[in-house]
Write a protein that holds these residues in place. Structure first.
Motif, PDB file in Angstrom:
ATOM      1  N   TYR A 306       0.760  -0.804  -0.070  1.00 22.87           N
ATOM      2  CA  TYR A 306      -0.201  -0.389   0.090  1.00 22.87           C
ATOM      3  C   TYR A 306       0.759   1.351  -0.373  1.00 22.87           C
ATOM      4  CZ  TYR A 306      -3.873  -3.109   1.144  1.00 22.87           C
ATOM      5  OH  TYR A 306      -5.092  -3.682   1.151  1.00 22.87           O
ATOM      6  N   ASP A 307       0.896   1.527  -1.323  1.00 24.64           N
ATOM      7  CA  ASP A 307       1.530   2.951  -0.704  1.00 24.64           C
ATOM      8  C   ASP A 307       1.535   4.047  -0.523  1.00 24.64           C
ATOM      9  OD1 ASP A 307       2.714   2.286  -3.352  1.00 24.64           O
ATOM     10  OD2 ASP A 307       1.710   3.136  -4.777  1.00 24.64           O
ATOM     11  N   ASN A 308      -0.098   4.351   0.348  1.00 23.48           N
ATOM     12  CA  ASN A 308      -0.412   5.028   0.959  1.00 23.48           C
ATOM     13  C   ASN A 308      -0.444   5.077   2.679  1.00 23.48           C
ATOM     14  OD1 ASN A 308      -2.611   2.981   0.795  1.00 23.48           O
ATOM     15  ND2 ASN A 308      -4.159   4.162   1.555  1.00 23.48           N
ATOM     16  N   PHE A 309       0.661   3.514   3.297  1.00 25.57           N
ATOM     17  CA  PHE A 309       0.535   3.589   4.098  1.00 25.57           C
ATOM     18  C   PHE A 309       2.191   3.893   4.490  1.00 25.57           C
ATOM     19  CE2 PHE A 309       1.411  -0.848   6.889  1.00 25.57           C
ATOM     20  CZ  PHE A 309       1.312  -0.179   8.245  1.00 25.57           C
ATOM     21  N   ALA A 310       1.830   4.817   5.939  1.00 21.36           N
ATOM     22  CA  ALA A 310       2.817   6.329   5.312  1.00 21.36           C
ATOM     23  C   ALA A 310       4.317   6.123   6.518  1.00 21.36           C
ATOM     24  CB  ALA A 310       2.371   7.406   6.041  1.00 21.36           C
ATOM     25  N   GLY A 311       3.805   4.521   7.258  1.00 23.08           N
ATOM     26  CA  GLY A 311       5.212   5.038   8.563  1.00 23.08           C
ATOM     27  C   GLY A 311       4.699   4.696   9.786  1.00 23.08           C
ATOM     28  N   ASN A 312       5.039   5.078  10.752  1.00 21.19           N
ATOM     29  CA  ASN A 312       5.058   5.187  12.633  1.00 21.19           C
ATOM     30  C   ASN A 312       5.069   6.796  13.164  1.00 21.19           C
ATOM     31  OD1 ASN A 312       3.645   3.594  15.046  1.00 21.19           O
ATOM     32  ND2 ASN A 312       5.620   4.504  15.703  1.00 21.19           N
ATOM     33  N   TYR A 313       3.319   6.828  13.255  1.00 26.16           N
ATOM     34  CA  TYR A 313       3.327   8.600  13.776  1.00 26.16           C
ATOM     35  C   TYR A 313       3.609   8.497  15.660  1.00 26.16           C
ATOM     36  CZ  TYR A 313       1.990  13.308  14.819  1.00 26.16           C
ATOM     37  OH  TYR A 313       1.860  15.091  15.138  1.00 26.16           O
ATOM     38  N   GLY A 314       4.650   8.903  16.176  1.00 27.64           N
ATOM     39  CA  GLY A 314       4.201   9.098  17.731  1.00 27.64           C
ATOM     40  C   GLY A 314       5.187   8.135  18.773  1.00 27.64           C
ATOM     41  N   ASN A 315       4.851   7.776  20.027  1.00 27.84           N
ATOM     42  CA  ASN A 315       5.321   6.820  20.547  1.00 27.84           C
ATOM     43  C   ASN A 315       4.170   5.947  21.082  1.00 27.84           C
ATOM     44  OD1 ASN A 315       7.682   7.963  21.023  1.00 27.84           O
ATOM     45  ND2 ASN A 315       7.096   9.522  21.082  1.00 27.84           N
ATOM     46  N   ALA A 316       4.209   5.391  22.560  1.00 27.53           N
ATOM     47  CA  ALA A 316       3.687   4.523  23.501  1.00 27.53           C
ATOM     48  C   ALA A 316       1.992   5.213  23.580  1.00 27.53           C
ATOM     49  CB  ALA A 316       4.416   3.818  24.743  1.00 27.53           C
ATOM     50  N   TRP A 317       1.490   4.434  23.923  1.00 26.46           N
ATOM     51  CA  TRP A 317      -0.328   4.960  24.128  1.00 26.46           C
ATOM     52  C   TRP A 317      -0.033   5.664  25.393  1.00 26.46           C
ATOM     53  CZ3 TRP A 317      -1.596   4.617  29.228  1.00 26.46           C
ATOM     54  CH2 TRP A 317      -0.705   3.711  30.361  1.00 26.46           C
ATOM     55  N   TRP A 318       0.372   5.863  26.350  1.00 25.30           N
ATOM     56  CA  TRP A 318       0.324   6.734  26.991  1.00 25.30           C
ATOM     57  C   TRP A 318       0.417   9.092  26.928  1.00 25.30           C
ATOM     58  CZ3 TRP A 318       4.491  10.012  29.605  1.00 25.30           C
ATOM     59  CH2 TRP A 318       5.957   9.477  29.436  1.00 25.30           C
ATOM     60  N   LYS A 319       1.075   8.469  25.529  1.00 26.74           N
ATOM     61  CA  LYS A 319       1.551   9.819  25.449  1.00 26.74           C
ATOM     62  C   LYS A 319      -0.431  10.632  23.872  1.00 26.74           C
ATOM     63  CE  LYS A 319       6.149  10.218  25.847  1.00 26.74           C
ATOM     64  NZ  LYS A 319       8.042  10.426  25.052  1.00 26.74           N
ATOM     65  N   GLN A 320      -1.083   9.688  23.863  1.00 29.89           N
ATOM     66  CA  GLN A 320      -1.907  10.205  23.430  1.00 29.89           C
ATOM     67  C   GLN A 320      -2.306  11.811  23.405  1.00 29.89           C
ATOM     68  OE1 GLN A 320      -5.620   7.299  23.571  1.00 29.89           O
ATOM     69  NE2 GLN A 320      -3.954   5.767  23.723  1.00 29.89           N
ATOM     70  N   ASN A 321      -3.009  12.199  24.495  1.00 29.22           N
ATOM     71  CA  ASN A 321      -3.305  13.186  24.500  1.00 29.22           C
ATOM     72  C   ASN A 321      -2.195  14.311  23.582  1.00 29.22           C
ATOM     73  OD1 ASN A 321      -5.242  13.090  25.801  1.00 29.22           O
ATOM     74  ND2 ASN A 321      -4.481  13.339  28.487  1.00 29.22           N
ATOM     75  N   GLU A 322      -0.897  14.267  24.115  1.00 30.22           N
ATOM     76  CA  GLU A 322       0.314  15.431  23.167  1.00 30.22           C
ATOM     77  C   GLU A 322       0.117  15.168  21.619  1.00 30.22           C
ATOM     78  OE1 GLU A 322       5.236  16.043  23.107  1.00 30.22           O
ATOM     79  OE2 GLU A 322       4.108  14.974  24.637  1.00 30.22           O
ATOM     80  N   GLU A 323       0.424  13.283  21.275  1.00 33.22           N
ATOM     81  CA  GLU A 323       0.220  13.322  20.172  1.00 33.22           C
ATOM     82  C   GLU A 323      -1.074  13.276  18.929  1.00 33.22           C
ATOM     83  OE1 GLU A 323       4.558  10.565  20.838  1.00 33.22           O
ATOM     84  OE2 GLU A 323       2.518   9.585  20.047  1.00 33.22           O
TER      85      GLU A 323
END
Length: 573
Positions: A306-323
């Protein structure tokens, strides 16, 4: 009233009200207080007594306790149904889904839990009605779990942590939380069409055992270890489900930067949801990024097309509010690890599967098993591209097939002294500042040591520049907690290569971080394989009594982590 004995004496204040959403004539709900100690962040390493650290409200905690009791009632009757060949697959699926919904950071939605309770009673009564005459004991001898009804469940003290005997309570909790992990992993495999009847039966047997006062400490220890054995089986089943469906993970440099297109962020463990999302966004100009637990998906061959699969964004689950706030586009939560969302992105976070949070849009599964992600796609079209958090790549994809493809190089590196020790640093990440310990431990490891990891604990060190040893990366990332089976296979194959009968004779040490119930199951799986000398942290489970801990220490030499310096001395032998 419910009471927590010994050092956890707390009272839950209850108030009585009229008829409720789940049609109970005497509805009791938690007014302010609660008690939940199933995760590592339990308040003061004892238990959350007002709101959960995770954000769970007391009323939801109470409903989840009652849902578990309904599952125990279903299990009582369904074990009988199995004896007569009357089990239905829909029952297996319901037990997995609703059990999974009670995991930490999975379902915070009161109405969703009430719906599970209603449906659970319907399923229980259907099973009961089809049992042949004489299949059950006389009515007056039925246990309470068999006679619970929507009308009396809220008058009953059903919480497992209210068991009076401290050691029985501890083992019942350990078994229950291990089975929550078992149900979650079985759920992941089930979604892909892979099932194991023995796992379903064990879950039912285990649930019923927690209601039987004739089952004492010795028998419960046996059930806990059996849960670990079933954990090995379910992890192997899930590994088979993932690799036969999407191919074996390949060593992959995963992009952690962003593109200029609008995006959709997907988190959790459900690869089937990712596949459908990628397919539905193909050709739309929308990129798909993984977050947290979904990171390892970048290493599966099926998704690389899939060309539209861009990679990973951010870090672990607990940083959700910021990321999540900075991602700008819609976010899809597919399994556990959602946290209460901030208002700034609340209108663009969606749930699906067993995940629930009040006020969020839920994407339901259709009768044919597919899902329609049009609401996310349409919102993404009007969203700005993600704000860049970082750039570069991180390497993953070293599941057992990839790792064992270079086994001869690894064995040679050990025999020639280039690699002195493998350090298994698997498990979970979390919010506590004490978890910086794992970053410092990884940094302090000798340069001739290699980290084996699986799970979101890796976010504490997977972006450190630790280098490699003769082309072998010093962080061998097997994937998410679902991929913990790879660490077992790698260790077993290394033992074979070195001609060792005991896996504990390998130059492998275990420094495990835990947070929730999937990690409890992985720990029990390791114990069932005879793995000893595990260091566990950042704190020991609040639900483990001193006597149960003593058994674990005497039989497996489990120890809590201390300081980087002291633990390094012990773990490096």
């Amino acid at each position: 009233m419910r009471a927590i004995e010994n050092d956890r004496k707390m009272k839950i204040r209850l108030k009585k009200r009229g008829k409720s959403e789940i049609n109970c004539t005497n509805r009791f709900e938690v007014e302010e207080d609660m008690f939940c100690n199933q995760c590592q962040e339990a308040l003061n390493v004892k238990g959350c007594t007002r709101n959960g650290v995770c954000g769970k409200k007391g009323e939801v905690a109470d409903l989840q306790d009652r849902l578990l009791y309904v599952l125990k009632s279903i299990s009582f009757y369904n074990l009988k149904a199995r004896e007569y060949g009357l089990n239905e697959e829909a029952t297996d699926r319901f037990v997995l889904d609703s059990f999974f919904a009670t995991l930490t950071n999975t379902n915070f939605d009161k109405q969703a839990i009430e719906s599970y309770i209603r449906r659970g009673f319907e399923i229980r009564d259907t099973i009961k009605a089809k049992l042949p005459e004489g299949a059950l004991p006389a009515r007056g001898t039925l246990p309470a779990v068999a006679t619970v009804t929507p009308e009396n469940i809220n008058e009953m003290d059903v919480a497992i942590h209210s068991t009076q005997d401290e050691d029985v309570r501890s083992l019942r909790e350990l078994l229950t939380y291990g089975m929550k992990g078992l149900a979650a992993y079985a759920h992941h495999a089930y979604i892909l069409g892979y099932k194991d009847k023995a796992i379903f039966e064990f879950i039912e047997k285990g649930l019923v055992s927690t209601t039987d006062d004739s089952i004492g400490v010795e028998a419960l220890i046996g059930l806990v270890l059996e849960c670990g054995q079933k954990g090995v089986s379910v992890l192997a089943l899930l590994d088979k489900a993932n690799t036969e469906t999407y191919g074996s993970p390949e060593p992959t440099a995963v992009n952690i930067g962003v593109r200029n297109n609008p995006g959709i962020l997907i988190s959790g463990h459900d690869l089937c949801d990712l596949e459908q999302l990628l397919e539905q966004t193909r050709g739309t100009g929308i990129d798909v990024y993984t977050h947290g637990e979904m990171l390892p998906a970048n290493s599966y061959p099926a998704f690389k097309r899939y060309d539209n699969f861009a990679g990973n964004y951010g870090n672990a689950w607990w940083k959700q509010n910021e990321e999540f706030e900075k991602f700008n586009g819609p976010i899809l939560m597919t399994t556990n690890c959602i946290i209460p969302p901030k208002e700034s992105y609340r209108n663009r976070i969606y749930t699906t599967g067993v995940v629930g949070f009040e006020g969020l849009t839920h994407i339901y599964e259709k009768e044919d098993g597919t899902k329609d992600f049009t609401p996310l796609i349409e919102q993404a079209k009007t969203s700005k591209p993600p704000e860049q958090l970082e750039s570069g790549t991180i390497v993953g994809g070293f599941a057992h097939e990839a790792a064992l493809s270079v086994a001869d190089r690894i064995v040679d590196a050990v025999k020639t002294g280039k690699i002195s020790r493998f350090m298994v640093m698997a498990g979970c990440d979390g919010r506590h500042k004490e978890r910086a310990y794992y970053t410092e431990f990884a940094r302090a490891l000798p340069k001739d040591s290699v980290i084996l990891t699986a799970g979101c604990a890796k976010y504490r060190y997977n972006k450190l520049d630790l280098g490699d040893i003769g082309g072998i990366p010093r962080v061998i990332d097997a994937g998410q907690c679902n991929d913990s089976y790879s660490l077992v296979v790698i260790a077993q194959k290394l033992a074979e290569a070195f001609g060792l009968e005991d896996i504990n004779d390998l130059p492998v040490s275990y420094n495990i971080a835990w947070y929730e119930q999937k990690a409890v199951l992985v720990l029990l799986a390791l114990l069932s394989l005879g793995v000893k000398n595990i260091t566990l942290g950042p704190t020991l489970p609040a639900f483990i009594s001193p006597n149960v801990l003593k058994v674990l220490v005497e039989n497996f030499n489990i120890r809590p982590n201390t300081t980087v310096e002291e633990d390094m001395k012990i773990l490096l032998g």
